[in-house]
Design a protein around this motif. Sequence first.
Motif, PDB file in Angstrom:
ATOM      1  N   PHE A 156       0.831  -1.205   0.000  1.00  0.00           N
ATOM      2  CA  PHE A 156       0.000   0.000   0.000  1.00  0.00           C
ATOM      3  C   PHE A 156       0.868   1.260   0.000  1.00  0.00           C
ATOM      4  O   PHE A 156       0.413   2.339  -0.368  1.00  0.00           O
ATOM      5  CB  PHE A 156      -0.932   0.018   1.213  1.00  0.00           C
ATOM      6  N   GLY A 157       2.109   1.080   0.372  1.00  0.00           N
ATOM      7  CA  GLY A 157       3.040   2.204   0.386  1.00  0.00           C
ATOM      8  C   GLY A 157       3.649   2.502  -0.969  1.00  0.00           C
ATOM      9  O   GLY A 157       4.371   3.500  -1.126  1.00  0.00           O
ATOM     10  N   TRP A 158       3.377   1.653  -1.971  1.00  0.00           N
ATOM     11  CA  TRP A 158       3.923   1.890  -3.300  1.00  0.00           C
ATOM     12  C   TRP A 158       3.330   3.145  -3.925  1.00  0.00           C
ATOM     13  O   TRP A 158       2.113   3.374  -3.883  1.00  0.00           O
ATOM     14  CB  TRP A 158       3.618   0.717  -4.230  1.00  0.00           C
ATOM     15  N   LYS A 159       4.184   3.953  -4.529  1.00  0.00           N
ATOM     16  CA  LYS A 159       3.741   5.046  -5.385  1.00  0.00           C
ATOM     17  C   LYS A 159       3.475   4.469  -6.778  1.00  0.00           C
ATOM     18  O   LYS A 159       3.829   3.332  -7.066  1.00  0.00           O
ATOM     19  CB  LYS A 159       4.807   6.138  -5.459  1.00  0.00           C
ATOM     20  N   LYS A 160       2.885   5.294  -7.640  1.00  0.00           N
ATOM     21  CA  LYS A 160       2.581   4.795  -8.994  1.00  0.00           C
ATOM     22  C   LYS A 160       3.846   4.343  -9.708  1.00  0.00           C
ATOM     23  O   LYS A 160       3.858   3.302 -10.385  1.00  0.00           O
ATOM     24  CB  LYS A 160       1.865   5.860  -9.821  1.00  0.00           C
ATOM     25  N   GLU A 161       4.928   5.102  -9.539  1.00  0.00           N
ATOM     26  CA  GLU A 161       6.170   4.724 -10.220  1.00  0.00           C
ATOM     27  C   GLU A 161       6.735   3.415  -9.662  1.00  0.00           C
ATOM     28  O   GLU A 161       7.370   2.652 -10.389  1.00  0.00           O
ATOM     29  CB  GLU A 161       7.220   5.839 -10.114  1.00  0.00           C
ATOM     30  N   ASP A 162       6.477   3.139  -8.380  1.00  0.00           N
ATOM     31  CA  ASP A 162       6.898   1.864  -7.792  1.00  0.00           C
ATOM     32  C   ASP A 162       6.122   0.714  -8.428  1.00  0.00           C
ATOM     33  O   ASP A 162       6.689  -0.305  -8.810  1.00  0.00           O
ATOM     34  CB  ASP A 162       6.666   1.855  -6.277  1.00  0.00           C
ATOM     35  N   PHE A 163       4.795   0.910  -8.517  1.00  0.00           N
ATOM     36  CA  PHE A 163       3.945  -0.119  -9.121  1.00  0.00           C
ATOM     37  C   PHE A 163       4.364  -0.375 -10.568  1.00  0.00           C
ATOM     38  O   PHE A 163       4.536  -1.525 -10.985  1.00  0.00           O
ATOM     39  CB  PHE A 163       2.480   0.313  -9.066  1.00  0.00           C
ATOM     40  N   ASP A 164       4.528   0.695 -11.333  1.00  0.00           N
ATOM     41  CA  ASP A 164       4.885   0.553 -12.746  1.00  0.00           C
ATOM     42  C   ASP A 164       6.219  -0.156 -12.921  1.00  0.00           C
ATOM     43  O   ASP A 164       6.387  -0.990 -13.820  1.00  0.00           O
ATOM     44  CB  ASP A 164       4.941   1.929 -13.416  1.00  0.00           C
ATOM     45  N   SER A 165       7.167   0.158 -12.056  1.00  0.00           N
ATOM     46  CA  SER A 165       8.495  -0.447 -12.157  1.00  0.00           C
ATOM     47  C   SER A 165       8.478  -1.918 -11.745  1.00  0.00           C
ATOM     48  O   SER A 165       8.999  -2.779 -12.455  1.00  0.00           O
ATOM     49  CB  SER A 165       9.481   0.329 -11.281  1.00  0.00           C
ATOM     50  N   LYS A 166       7.855  -2.208 -10.617  1.00  0.00           N
ATOM     51  CA  LYS A 166       7.848  -3.573 -10.085  1.00  0.00           C
ATOM     52  C   LYS A 166       6.975  -4.516 -10.913  1.00  0.00           C
ATOM     53  O   LYS A 166       7.294  -5.694 -11.069  1.00  0.00           O
ATOM     54  CB  LYS A 166       7.368  -3.561  -8.633  1.00  0.00           C
ATOM     55  N   MET A 167       5.879  -4.002 -11.448  1.00  0.00           N
ATOM     56  CA  MET A 167       4.924  -4.860 -12.141  1.00  0.00           C
ATOM     57  C   MET A 167       5.118  -4.905 -13.652  1.00  0.00           C
ATOM     58  O   MET A 167       4.365  -5.565 -14.364  1.00  0.00           O
ATOM     59  CB  MET A 167       3.489  -4.415 -11.839  1.00  0.00           C
ATOM     60  N   GLN A 168       6.096  -4.187 -14.162  1.00  0.00           N
ATOM     61  CA  GLN A 168       6.393  -4.246 -15.595  1.00  0.00           C
ATOM     62  C   GLN A 168       6.705  -5.696 -15.996  1.00  0.00           C
ATOM     63  O   GLN A 168       7.535  -6.347 -15.373  1.00  0.00           O
ATOM     64  CB  GLN A 168       7.591  -3.358 -15.927  1.00  0.00           C
ATOM     65  N   GLY A 169       6.015  -6.191 -17.013  1.00  0.00           N
ATOM     66  CA  GLY A 169       6.230  -7.570 -17.446  1.00  0.00           C
ATOM     67  C   GLY A 169       5.414  -8.585 -16.684  1.00  0.00           C
ATOM     68  O   GLY A 169       5.511  -9.784 -16.924  1.00  0.00           O
TER      69      GLY A 169
END
Length: 371
Positions: free
Chosen positions: A297-310
């Motif tokens: 829940f602490g992820w920012k949008k850029e965290d989500f985009d980076s971690k979930m890419q692929g």
Amino acid sequence: MTSENENYTEILHWLKGQAKELGFSDVKISDLDLTQEVPYFQEWLRKGHHGQMHYMSRHANLRANPNDLLPGVVRSICFRMDYLPRVKDDNNVNHLTEDFRSKELLQLKDASQAIVSVYARGRDYHKVLRKNLLVIAKLLEEKIADLKYRVLVDSAPVLEVALATKSGLGWRGKHTLNLNRQAGSMYFLGEIFVDIPLPVDEPVSNHCGSCQDCIDLCPTKAILAPFQIDANRCISYLTIEHPGSIPLELRSLMGNHVYGCDDCQLVCHWNKFAKNSTLADFDVRNQLDCSSLEEVFGWKKEDFDSKMQGSAIYRIGYERWMRNVSVALGNYLRSEQISVSQKSKITELLKNQYGCISELVDEHIAWALNP
């Protein structure tokens, strides 16, 4: 002189060897006659059990008529790919999971944990299966002149469980998934439609018997009866496909699921035979098998985009992800497991995100904060 049937049998033997090298566990052949399945599918649509998956009804005629997807098609080559992640020991050596269900069920009971469906913890399966099926299709094209084919991995309107069942990859379980005596149901399905009359395989008998654990233990009672699912109530649908507000009456039943749900598979006794993948693609990424709700829940949008890419998760986007985690945090706040200090911390975390993402997320945060 070799007959055409003998030649096809030889090609099929070669094909299965190629498939195994590319991570597939089994290959079966089905014809394309779906006349027995189509009425059940049409009735499911008529009842609205597909929820807001409008593409299901929009292309219903194509699901009933595979020839419209590939003119001249006569066979579906059906593939099974096991997806349980490989497990590494202290020496970084991969080995097989003895019984993944015990670990998963324990984690499910920990209300602080973010539960992601097992299949989504590694690389997006669409990409893996499609790439490997295309390799097989190209090799097959080299062997058979003027071959017409189409590779399918959730990329076209196909009744793939019906085809897998018809081909003998397994039988349809009461939770509607394909079940195999040697592999349970923790596997992906993919198809190559072809215009050559490969010898078809026979269906296998159903081995669910009188067991209905998957029906009894579905948290939201989405499995209405054997072989009948109302997607509107299914946690997988709600966390992945459903675009808007999650119905109030279902939120407290969703527990700590943030992407997908494996509950009906975890209680299925046949999944004690589930197999690990041979591919690194499905190894767990970003600790999605052991992350806390607080952490994700602490992820920012850029965290989500980076971690979930692929990842398959990337497709739902940051907003739905945070909507889902908000609901799970609300259920954590309502649980008896949470301490006073942790309750205060989670409450503050939710309040800090209010007004930062979207009205949709705010609605679910507000629900979480008001038990």
